[in-house]
Write a protein that holds these residues in place. Structure first.
Motif, PDB file in Angstrom:
ATOM      1  N   VAL A 113     -22.761  35.690 -48.512  1.00 46.45           N
ATOM      2  CA  VAL A 113     -21.171  36.157 -48.548  1.00 46.45           C
ATOM      3  C   VAL A 113     -20.458  35.438 -49.528  1.00 46.45           C
ATOM      4  O   VAL A 113     -19.579  36.009 -50.017  1.00 46.45           O
ATOM      5  CB  VAL A 113     -20.851  35.769 -46.963  1.00 46.45           C
ATOM      6  CG1 VAL A 113     -19.266  35.616 -46.982  1.00 46.45           C
ATOM      7  CG2 VAL A 113     -21.617  36.348 -45.879  1.00 46.45           C
ATOM      8  N   THR A 114     -20.778  34.018 -49.884  1.00 44.99           N
ATOM      9  CA  THR A 114     -20.237  33.366 -51.001  1.00 44.99           C
ATOM     10  C   THR A 114     -20.350  34.129 -52.197  1.00 44.99           C
ATOM     11  O   THR A 114     -19.148  34.489 -53.006  1.00 44.99           O
ATOM     12  CB  THR A 114     -20.585  32.209 -51.137  1.00 44.99           C
ATOM     13  OG1 THR A 114     -20.286  31.573 -49.994  1.00 44.99           O
ATOM     14  CG2 THR A 114     -19.987  31.242 -52.344  1.00 44.99           C
ATOM     15  N   VAL A 129     -27.165  22.115 -53.026  1.00 42.50           N
ATOM     16  CA  VAL A 129     -28.020  23.243 -52.199  1.00 42.50           C
ATOM     17  C   VAL A 129     -27.267  24.651 -52.221  1.00 42.50           C
ATOM     18  O   VAL A 129     -28.060  25.737 -52.509  1.00 42.50           O
ATOM     19  CB  VAL A 129     -28.262  22.961 -50.641  1.00 42.50           C
ATOM     20  CG1 VAL A 129     -28.896  23.951 -49.936  1.00 42.50           C
ATOM     21  CG2 VAL A 129     -29.323  21.532 -50.700  1.00 42.50           C
ATOM     22  N   VAL A 130     -26.082  24.602 -52.076  1.00 41.81           N
ATOM     23  CA  VAL A 130     -25.213  25.971 -51.725  1.00 41.81           C
ATOM     24  C   VAL A 130     -25.293  26.349 -53.271  1.00 41.81           C
ATOM     25  O   VAL A 130     -25.312  27.582 -53.455  1.00 41.81           O
ATOM     26  CB  VAL A 130     -23.813  25.524 -51.387  1.00 41.81           C
ATOM     27  CG1 VAL A 130     -22.724  26.705 -51.593  1.00 41.81           C
ATOM     28  CG2 VAL A 130     -23.830  25.205 -50.061  1.00 41.81           C
ATOM     29  N   LEU A 131     -24.770  25.452 -54.518  1.00 41.65           N
ATOM     30  CA  LEU A 131     -24.961  26.341 -55.885  1.00 41.65           C
ATOM     31  C   LEU A 131     -26.357  26.797 -56.030  1.00 41.65           C
ATOM     32  O   LEU A 131     -26.148  27.896 -56.758  1.00 41.65           O
ATOM     33  CB  LEU A 131     -24.394  24.935 -56.825  1.00 41.65           C
ATOM     34  CG  LEU A 131     -23.154  24.485 -56.559  1.00 41.65           C
ATOM     35  CD1 LEU A 131     -22.864  23.173 -57.266  1.00 41.65           C
ATOM     36  CD2 LEU A 131     -22.060  25.720 -57.046  1.00 41.65           C
ATOM     37  N   LYS A 182     -11.711  33.522 -55.150  1.00 40.63           N
ATOM     38  CA  LYS A 182     -12.098  32.032 -55.370  1.00 40.63           C
ATOM     39  C   LYS A 182     -12.436  31.452 -53.788  1.00 40.63           C
ATOM     40  O   LYS A 182     -11.983  31.890 -53.038  1.00 40.63           O
ATOM     41  CB  LYS A 182     -10.604  31.467 -55.613  1.00 40.63           C
ATOM     42  CG  LYS A 182     -10.275  31.356 -56.937  1.00 40.63           C
ATOM     43  CD  LYS A 182      -9.023  30.700 -57.323  1.00 40.63           C
ATOM     44  CE  LYS A 182      -8.564  30.937 -58.782  1.00 40.63           C
ATOM     45  NZ  LYS A 182      -7.501  29.917 -59.265  1.00 40.63           N
ATOM     46  N   VAL A 183     -13.424  30.833 -53.973  1.00 42.96           N
ATOM     47  CA  VAL A 183     -14.217  30.232 -52.644  1.00 42.96           C
ATOM     48  C   VAL A 183     -14.046  29.162 -52.608  1.00 42.96           C
ATOM     49  O   VAL A 183     -14.674  28.007 -53.446  1.00 42.96           O
ATOM     50  CB  VAL A 183     -15.676  30.674 -52.667  1.00 42.96           C
ATOM     51  CG1 VAL A 183     -16.383  30.643 -51.276  1.00 42.96           C
ATOM     52  CG2 VAL A 183     -15.686  32.458 -52.743  1.00 42.96           C
ATOM     53  N   VAL A 227     -15.331  29.365 -46.690  1.00 45.47           N
ATOM     54  CA  VAL A 227     -16.568  29.652 -45.967  1.00 45.47           C
ATOM     55  C   VAL A 227     -17.336  28.229 -45.469  1.00 45.47           C
ATOM     56  O   VAL A 227     -17.365  27.292 -46.092  1.00 45.47           O
ATOM     57  CB  VAL A 227     -17.752  30.047 -47.363  1.00 45.47           C
ATOM     58  CG1 VAL A 227     -19.231  30.417 -46.558  1.00 45.47           C
ATOM     59  CG2 VAL A 227     -17.352  31.551 -47.825  1.00 45.47           C
ATOM     60  N   ILE A 228     -17.578  28.830 -44.300  1.00 42.65           N
ATOM     61  CA  ILE A 228     -18.000  27.574 -43.466  1.00 42.65           C
ATOM     62  C   ILE A 228     -19.589  27.831 -43.169  1.00 42.65           C
ATOM     63  O   ILE A 228     -19.868  28.652 -42.362  1.00 42.65           O
ATOM     64  CB  ILE A 228     -17.264  27.269 -42.015  1.00 42.65           C
ATOM     65  CG1 ILE A 228     -15.618  27.387 -42.232  1.00 42.65           C
ATOM     66  CG2 ILE A 228     -17.980  26.120 -41.311  1.00 42.65           C
ATOM     67  CD1 ILE A 228     -14.882  27.218 -40.936  1.00 42.65           C
ATOM     68  N   GLY A 229     -20.454  27.046 -43.766  1.00 46.05           N
ATOM     69  CA  GLY A 229     -21.728  27.172 -43.778  1.00 46.05           C
ATOM     70  C   GLY A 229     -22.543  27.065 -45.097  1.00 46.05           C
ATOM     71  O   GLY A 229     -21.819  27.214 -46.074  1.00 46.05           O
ATOM     72  N   ALA A 230     -23.851  26.603 -44.857  1.00 45.04           N
ATOM     73  CA  ALA A 230     -24.650  26.274 -46.298  1.00 45.04           C
ATOM     74  C   ALA A 230     -25.839  27.090 -46.136  1.00 45.04           C
ATOM     75  O   ALA A 230     -26.546  26.518 -47.033  1.00 45.04           O
ATOM     76  CB  ALA A 230     -24.704  24.707 -46.557  1.00 45.04           C
ATOM     77  N   GLY A 231     -26.137  28.050 -45.334  1.00 42.94           N
ATOM     78  CA  GLY A 231     -27.405  28.507 -45.258  1.00 42.94           C
ATOM     79  C   GLY A 231     -27.633  29.746 -45.991  1.00 42.94           C
ATOM     80  O   GLY A 231     -26.639  30.006 -46.893  1.00 42.94           O
ATOM     81  N   THR A 232     -28.666  30.330 -45.917  1.00 44.97           N
ATOM     82  CA  THR A 232     -28.969  31.832 -46.837  1.00 44.97           C
ATOM     83  C   THR A 232     -27.604  32.906 -46.688  1.00 44.97           C
ATOM     84  O   THR A 232     -27.285  33.305 -47.574  1.00 44.97           O
ATOM     85  CB  THR A 232     -30.275  32.349 -46.557  1.00 44.97           C
ATOM     86  OG1 THR A 232     -31.278  31.319 -46.609  1.00 44.97           O
ATOM     87  CG2 THR A 232     -30.593  33.647 -47.277  1.00 44.97           C
ATOM     88  N   MET A 233     -27.325  32.788 -45.369  1.00 48.00           N
ATOM     89  CA  MET A 233     -26.375  34.231 -45.246  1.00 48.00           C
ATOM     90  C   MET A 233     -25.068  33.647 -45.743  1.00 48.00           C
ATOM     91  O   MET A 233     -24.226  34.501 -46.324  1.00 48.00           O
ATOM     92  CB  MET A 233     -26.144  34.252 -43.579  1.00 48.00           C
ATOM     93  CG  MET A 233     -24.981  35.341 -43.387  1.00 48.00           C
ATOM     94  SD  MET A 233     -25.420  37.007 -44.292  1.00 48.00           S
ATOM     95  CE  MET A 233     -26.540  37.762 -43.040  1.00 48.00           C
ATOM     96  N   ALA A 234     -24.497  32.505 -45.470  1.00 48.18           N
ATOM     97  CA  ALA A 234     -23.213  31.904 -46.178  1.00 48.18           C
ATOM     98  C   ALA A 234     -23.489  32.302 -47.867  1.00 48.18           C
ATOM     99  O   ALA A 234     -22.471  32.436 -48.442  1.00 48.18           O
ATOM    100  CB  ALA A 234     -23.000  30.526 -45.605  1.00 48.18           C
TER     101      ALA A 234
END
Length: 304
Positions: free
Chosen positions: A21-22, A44-46, A31-32, A11-18
């Motif tokens: 998806v994650t 932030v992502v976690l 596994k991601v 996954v490339i991206g750290a925003g809400t949509m990402a």
């Protein structure tokens, strides 16, 4: 390759949509690897995946805390250096800023380091994937793959091949989408905004028009839609939830937008009033007016 062979996703991206998806990948057994620009973005992502995406679904009874904690162990990060991307990735999902220049730049940066047989996908609400497919270095494996939020129960994805996409990659993505409990809709031609979003943008644009022309206030417009359609929110609540800055960028590009409505959103963006994520948009958060029980008196049982 078959859908079940895709066990690891980038996954490339750290925003809400990402984050949504994650979470979908994790919850359904993948596994991601998440690419972030800095160490700080890892937390932030976690937080977004576990607390903003999974926690509400736990509260709604879809799965347990224990299950969420278990699948969260399957997330790893690559920080700042695309050359560190593992070569056993079966699928790439990009969800960066909604802008042609940004997306093209990201794909050019990552192309040399991506596995040579992975499906390459971009998640965009309003852009045409064909305009930056070549930047991926492999347009024959490149597709638009658009999610809706919250993707766990708004589990529809639009699949938009570009002219060069080989049919076997379309079929493989359809099967993979089903394997993570999504309902894939394959577009017959490239349609910026995809299916449900084009209908949504028309609805939001009309809400803005009614407000701009003085037909009614924000609350009355939302209340009318919520009451008649029995929805949880109206056009202005949706703008706040999606992010007014994001919706502004989208509606600027969308062909059906009433251009006279854009200054309403532009003013909010300039003030930093972007909706839920900043605590203020068309409503003030938390405890926004349209989320209160007294905002709309719904039908209820008559007590004799």
């Amino acid at each position: 390759m078959k859908a079940e062979d895709i066990k690891k996703v980038l996954v490339i991206g750290a925003g809400t949509m990402a984050a949504h998806v994650t979470a979908q990948f994790l919850l359904f057994g993948r596994k991601v690897i998440v690419y972030v620009r800095s160490e700080e973005k890892k937390d932030v992502v976690l937080n977004r995946v576990r607390n903003e995406v999974m926690a509400p679904r736990i509260a709604e009874g879809y799965f347990t805390d224990e299950y969420a904690d278990k699948v969260m162990k399957n997330i790893r990060f690559v920080v700042g250096d695309p050359s560190l991307i593992p070569q056993d990735i079966g699928l790439v999902s990009e969800s960066v800023y909604e802008d042609y220049e940004t997306k093209e730049q990201v794909w050019k940066e990552f192309a040399p380091y991506l596995p040579k047989d992975a499906i390459l996908t971009t998640d965009s609400s309003s852009l045409s994937p064909s305009r930056f497919a070549a930047a991926s270095g492999a347009p024959e494996r490149f597709l638009g793959w658009h999610f809706y939020m919250p993707s766990f129960y708004r589990n529809v994805t639009d699949i938009s091949p570009v002219a060069e996409t080989k049919p076997e990659y379309v079929e493989l993505l359809v099967e993979f989408a089903k394997s993570i409990h999504m309902n894939p809709c394959v577009l017959k031609k490239e349609t910026p905004g995809y299916l449900a979003n084009n209908m949504l943008y028309s609805f939001v644009d009309m809400g803005l028009t009614l407000y701009r022309t003085g037909s009614a206030g924000i609350e009355e417009i939302d209340r009318a839609w919520m009451g008649v359609r029995q929805e949880e929110t109206g056009p202005f609540g949706i703008l706040d939830a999606a992010g007014i800055d994001t919706m502004y960028l989208i509606l600027k590009e969308w062909a059906g937008t009433t251009k006279e409505n854009l200054p309403i959103l532009e003013e909010k963006v300039n003030k930093g009033e972007l909706g839920v994520k900043t605590g203020k948009g068309f409503y003030t958060y938390p405890n926004a007016a349209h989320q209160q029980p007294e905002f709309l008196h719904r039908a209820s049982k008559i007590e004799e």
